[in-house]
Design a protein around this motif. Structure first.
Motif, PDB file in Angstrom:
ATOM      1  N   PRO A  81       0.762  -1.294  -0.057  1.00 16.55           N
ATOM      2  CA  PRO A  81      -0.100   0.062   0.066  1.00 16.55           C
ATOM      3  C   PRO A  81       0.884   1.194  -0.078  1.00 16.55           C
ATOM      4  CG  PRO A  81      -0.903  -1.567   1.480  1.00 16.55           C
ATOM      5  CD  PRO A  81       0.511  -2.240   1.199  1.00 16.55           C
ATOM      6  N   ARG A  82       1.864   1.268   0.817  1.00 19.24           N
ATOM      7  CA  ARG A  82       2.740   2.594   0.936  1.00 19.24           C
ATOM      8  C   ARG A  82       3.430   2.894  -0.411  1.00 19.24           C
ATOM      9  NH1 ARG A  82       5.486   2.020   6.624  1.00 19.24           N
ATOM     10  NH2 ARG A  82       3.733   2.846   7.825  1.00 19.24           N
ATOM     11  N   LEU A  83       3.852   1.791  -1.414  1.00 24.08           N
ATOM     12  CA  LEU A  83       4.499   1.898  -2.424  1.00 24.08           C
ATOM     13  C   LEU A  83       3.652   2.365  -3.682  1.00 24.08           C
ATOM     14  CD1 LEU A  83       7.252   2.172  -4.187  1.00 24.08           C
ATOM     15  CD2 LEU A  83       6.859  -0.394  -4.586  1.00 24.08           C
ATOM     16  N   LYS A  84       2.246   1.981  -3.442  1.00 23.07           N
ATOM     17  CA  LYS A  84       1.370   2.249  -4.382  1.00 23.07           C
ATOM     18  C   LYS A  84       1.090   3.956  -4.290  1.00 23.07           C
ATOM     19  CE  LYS A  84      -1.508  -2.031  -4.637  1.00 23.07           C
ATOM     20  NZ  LYS A  84      -2.531  -2.913  -3.889  1.00 23.07           N
ATOM     21  N   VAL A  85       0.740   4.325  -2.970  1.00 24.66           N
ATOM     22  CA  VAL A  85       0.742   5.812  -2.809  1.00 24.66           C
ATOM     23  C   VAL A  85       1.806   6.478  -3.266  1.00 24.66           C
ATOM     24  CG1 VAL A  85       0.439   7.554  -0.792  1.00 24.66           C
ATOM     25  CG2 VAL A  85      -0.640   5.226  -0.777  1.00 24.66           C
ATOM     26  N   TYR A  86       2.935   6.099  -3.121  1.00 23.80           N
ATOM     27  CA  TYR A  86       4.237   6.860  -3.747  1.00 23.80           C
ATOM     28  C   TYR A  86       4.277   6.847  -5.264  1.00 23.80           C
ATOM     29  CZ  TYR A  86       9.216   7.992  -4.595  1.00 23.80           C
ATOM     30  OH  TYR A  86      10.274   8.446  -4.948  1.00 23.80           O
ATOM     31  N   LEU A  87       3.858   5.633  -5.833  1.00 22.61           N
ATOM     32  CA  LEU A  87       3.912   5.583  -7.391  1.00 22.61           C
ATOM     33  C   LEU A  87       2.861   6.439  -7.934  1.00 22.61           C
ATOM     34  CD1 LEU A  87       4.758   1.710  -7.735  1.00 22.61           C
ATOM     35  CD2 LEU A  87       6.407   3.683  -7.965  1.00 22.61           C
ATOM     36  N   ASP A  88       1.899   6.405  -7.401  1.00 25.61           N
ATOM     37  CA  ASP A  88       0.472   7.153  -7.960  1.00 25.61           C
ATOM     38  C   ASP A  88       0.875   8.579  -8.050  1.00 25.61           C
ATOM     39  OD1 ASP A  88      -1.023   5.144  -7.834  1.00 25.61           O
ATOM     40  OD2 ASP A  88      -1.960   5.565  -5.828  1.00 25.61           O
ATOM     41  N   GLN A  89       1.936   9.258  -7.577  1.00 19.98           N
ATOM     42  CA  GLN A  89       2.290  10.586  -7.910  1.00 19.98           C
ATOM     43  C   GLN A  89       3.414  10.465  -9.050  1.00 19.98           C
ATOM     44  OE1 GLN A  89       3.771  12.003  -4.157  1.00 19.98           O
ATOM     45  NE2 GLN A  89       2.634  10.217  -3.014  1.00 19.98           N
ATOM     46  N   LEU A  90       3.840   9.628  -9.395  1.00 21.57           N
ATOM     47  CA  LEU A  90       4.990   9.672 -10.187  1.00 21.57           C
ATOM     48  C   LEU A  90       4.709   9.606 -11.784  1.00 21.57           C
ATOM     49  CD1 LEU A  90       7.879   7.534  -8.463  1.00 21.57           C
ATOM     50  CD2 LEU A  90       7.581   9.968  -8.479  1.00 21.57           C
ATOM     51  N   THR A  91       5.577  10.252 -12.689  1.00 22.13           N
ATOM     52  CA  THR A  91       5.570  10.194 -14.088  1.00 22.13           C
ATOM     53  C   THR A  91       6.891   9.485 -14.520  1.00 22.13           C
ATOM     54  OG1 THR A  91       6.261  12.381 -14.461  1.00 22.13           O
ATOM     55  CG2 THR A  91       3.896  12.109 -14.371  1.00 22.13           C
ATOM     56  N   ALA A  92       6.859   9.110 -15.948  1.00 19.90           N
ATOM     57  CA  ALA A  92       8.043   8.477 -16.555  1.00 19.90           C
ATOM     58  C   ALA A  92       8.155   9.042 -17.968  1.00 19.90           C
ATOM     59  CB  ALA A  92       8.196   6.903 -16.333  1.00 19.90           C
ATOM     60  N   LEU A  93       9.357   8.957 -18.302  1.00 22.94           N
ATOM     61  CA  LEU A  93       9.341   9.276 -19.971  1.00 22.94           C
ATOM     62  C   LEU A  93       9.497   7.949 -20.692  1.00 22.94           C
ATOM     63  CD1 LEU A  93      10.188  11.388 -22.068  1.00 22.94           C
ATOM     64  CD2 LEU A  93      12.943  10.791 -21.609  1.00 22.94           C
ATOM     65  N   HIS A  94       8.739   7.891 -21.511  1.00 19.40           N
ATOM     66  CA  HIS A  94       8.895   6.853 -22.487  1.00 19.40           C
ATOM     67  C   HIS A  94       9.344   7.144 -23.850  1.00 19.40           C
ATOM     68  CE1 HIS A  94       5.797   3.999 -20.446  1.00 19.40           C
ATOM     69  NE2 HIS A  94       5.913   5.166 -19.582  1.00 19.40           N
ATOM     70  N   ASP A  95      10.455   6.556 -24.227  1.00 15.91           N
ATOM     71  CA  ASP A  95      11.178   7.245 -25.481  1.00 15.91           C
ATOM     72  C   ASP A  95      11.511   6.171 -26.410  1.00 15.91           C
ATOM     73  OD1 ASP A  95      12.926   8.471 -27.076  1.00 15.91           O
ATOM     74  OD2 ASP A  95      14.422   8.952 -25.621  1.00 15.91           O
ATOM     75  N   GLY A  96      10.830   6.281 -27.807  1.00 17.16           N
ATOM     76  CA  GLY A  96      11.110   5.379 -28.785  1.00 17.16           C
ATOM     77  C   GLY A  96      12.504   5.351 -29.244  1.00 17.16           C
ATOM     78  N   GLY A  97      13.168   6.343 -29.275  1.00 18.37           N
ATOM     79  CA  GLY A  97      14.429   6.717 -29.789  1.00 18.37           C
ATOM     80  C   GLY A  97      15.589   5.378 -29.693  1.00 18.37           C
ATOM     81  N   PRO A  98      15.786   5.189 -28.193  1.00 18.31           N
ATOM     82  CA  PRO A  98      16.906   4.122 -28.017  1.00 18.31           C
ATOM     83  C   PRO A  98      16.339   2.566 -28.619  1.00 18.31           C
ATOM     84  CG  PRO A  98      16.432   5.186 -25.990  1.00 18.31           C
ATOM     85  CD  PRO A  98      15.489   5.577 -26.929  1.00 18.31           C
ATOM     86  N   SER A  99      15.320   2.468 -28.719  1.00 22.75           N
ATOM     87  CA  SER A  99      14.664   0.957 -29.007  1.00 22.75           C
ATOM     88  C   SER A  99      14.686   1.070 -30.562  1.00 22.75           C
ATOM     89  CB  SER A  99      13.430   0.836 -28.478  1.00 22.75           C
ATOM     90  OG  SER A  99      12.774  -0.014 -29.159  1.00 22.75           O
ATOM     91  N   TYR A 100      14.197   2.085 -31.183  1.00 24.14           N
ATOM     92  CA  TYR A 100      14.079   1.969 -32.576  1.00 24.14           C
ATOM     93  C   TYR A 100      15.328   2.182 -33.356  1.00 24.14           C
ATOM     94  CZ  TYR A 100       8.936   2.229 -31.902  1.00 24.14           C
ATOM     95  OH  TYR A 100       7.481   1.917 -31.527  1.00 24.14           O
ATOM     96  N   ARG A 101      16.164   3.082 -32.477  1.00 23.33           N
ATOM     97  CA  ARG A 101      17.581   3.313 -33.251  1.00 23.33           C
ATOM     98  C   ARG A 101      18.100   1.870 -33.273  1.00 23.33           C
ATOM     99  NH1 ARG A 101      17.333   8.892 -31.788  1.00 23.33           N
ATOM    100  NH2 ARG A 101      17.741   8.332 -29.726  1.00 23.33           N
ATOM    101  N   SER A 102      18.236   1.278 -32.005  1.00 23.93           N
ATOM    102  CA  SER A 102      19.142   0.055 -32.150  1.00 23.93           C
ATOM    103  C   SER A 102      18.534  -1.156 -32.949  1.00 23.93           C
ATOM    104  CB  SER A 102      18.883  -0.362 -30.577  1.00 23.93           C
ATOM    105  OG  SER A 102      19.072  -2.051 -30.359  1.00 23.93           O
ATOM    106  N   SER A 103      17.193  -1.232 -33.317  1.00 28.70           N
ATOM    107  CA  SER A 103      16.567  -2.188 -34.075  1.00 28.70           C
ATOM    108  C   SER A 103      17.168  -1.629 -35.739  1.00 28.70           C
ATOM    109  CB  SER A 103      15.097  -2.385 -34.212  1.00 28.70           C
ATOM    110  OG  SER A 103      14.395  -1.731 -33.159  1.00 28.70           O
ATOM    111  N   ASN A 104      17.147  -0.385 -35.895  1.00 30.42           N
ATOM    112  CA  ASN A 104      17.325   0.152 -37.151  1.00 30.42           C
ATOM    113  C   ASN A 104      18.797  -0.155 -37.474  1.00 30.42           C
ATOM    114  OD1 ASN A 104      14.883   0.815 -37.718  1.00 30.42           O
ATOM    115  ND2 ASN A 104      15.195   3.086 -37.260  1.00 30.42           N
ATOM    116  N   ALA A 105      19.649  -0.210 -36.420  1.00 29.10           N
ATOM    117  CA  ALA A 105      21.096  -0.405 -36.665  1.00 29.10           C
ATOM    118  C   ALA A 105      21.358  -1.881 -36.949  1.00 29.10           C
ATOM    119  CB  ALA A 105      21.974  -0.157 -35.329  1.00 29.10           C
ATOM    120  N   LYS A 106      20.543  -2.621 -36.203  1.00 28.98           N
ATOM    121  CA  LYS A 106      20.772  -4.286 -36.704  1.00 28.98           C
ATOM    122  C   LYS A 106      20.220  -4.418 -37.649  1.00 28.98           C
ATOM    123  CE  LYS A 106      20.530  -5.671 -31.482  1.00 28.98           C
ATOM    124  NZ  LYS A 106      19.882  -6.010 -30.625  1.00 28.98           N
TER     125      LYS A 106
END
Ligand code: SIN
Length: 275
Positions: free
Chosen positions: A142-167
């Protein structure tokens, strides 16, 4: 929940159902579509056997779930921009989905549903694993849920798509990739149920934390999200279809069948901004 027009058999406690009694290439009745929506809401990923879809019928089926999306990195075949080919053979350098992810979570409005149809499958192997992110959230303290409820995160396509394109030897010139900030905990707009919404494929940073703390938290969450007891694992056959809800699940494709071929295509349905 009871169903009149489709057969629904759960395949694991938290996620997944095998659906029978329906031919997805045909015109579906309103009731069938309604029941498929209900089943997807209830089970998060639906599996079908012995289907035969071409690009047009797959797109027609996909439109029952919403508007179709075009993949930000991989253009579809001539005349079918909404189709994402999923193909691996002896010469492949990588597969789609080899890290845990929710499809295109780097978009401002990430995909709602994905529909994958395989025509050619290896003799053995090539399964896809899906994990319920409701189950992942529910299992936190329950405590971690309350903490996480306030957070945001960055989702970035660059690293994943650049690595697939390079391969794959695809030139980067002029390419840009989507990125977006989303809540770490995503809420179902109608039921209010909460799910974890970070994944190893696209989430690169938890915002508002010192670097080391953010990295440690992200590592914990992405590992927790993929715990075996939140999962189901689908063994494909030629003609199988899987439909999954990207908002509240993530998935991983297993490449254990080299040099055999696994081939088909995906249709992806647009979604909303996570809340
Ligand atoms: C994907 O991530 O959409 C591909 C999943 C698979 O090939 O099993």
């Amino acid at each position: 929940m009871s169903y009149e027009t489709i057969e629904v058999k759960r395949v694991s406690p938290h996620i997944g159902a095998l659906i029978g009694g329906i031919d997805l290439s045909r015109t579906l009745s309103n009731r069938q579509v309604e029941e498929l929506h209900d089943a997807l809401d209830q089970h998060l990923v639906l599996f079908f056997r012995d289907q035969d879809l071409d690009y047009d019928s797959a797109k027609q089926f996909g439109r029952h779930f919403g508007k179709l999306a075009i993949h930000p990195n991989t253009p579809g075949p001539e005349g079918h921009p909404e189709i994402l080919p999923i193909h691996t053979d002896a010469n492949s350098k990588l597969i789609n989905g080899e890290r845990w992810h929710s499809d295109v979570s780097c978009n401002e409005e990430p995909s709602y549903a994905s529909i994958l149809h395989l025509k050619t499958v290896p003799d053995i192997g090539g399964d896809t694993i899906f994990a319920s992110q409701y189950a992942a959230y529910d299992a936190l303290s329950p405590r971690l849920k309350v903490y996480l409820d306030q957070l945001t995160a960055l989702h970035d396509g660059g690293p994943s798509y650049r690595s697939s394109n390079a391969k794959r030897g695809i030139a980067e010139t002029g390419k840009t990739y989507p990125s977006a900030v989303h809540p770490v905990v995503r809420t179902h707009p109608k039921t209010g149920r909460k799910a974890l919404f970070v994944n190893a494929g696209f989430t690169t940073r938890i915002n508002g934390l010192p670097d080391r703390e953010g990295k440690a938290l992200l590592t914990f969450l992405t590992e927790h999200a993929a715990r075996p007891d939140f999962q189901t694992r689908f063994q494909w056959q030629s003609g199988s279809v899987a439909v999954w809800d990207n908002r509240f699940t993530q998935h991983l494709a297993i490449w254990d069948y080299h040099p055999q071929t696994r081939s088909g295509f995906r249709v992806t349905v647009k979604g909303d901004r996570p809340i």
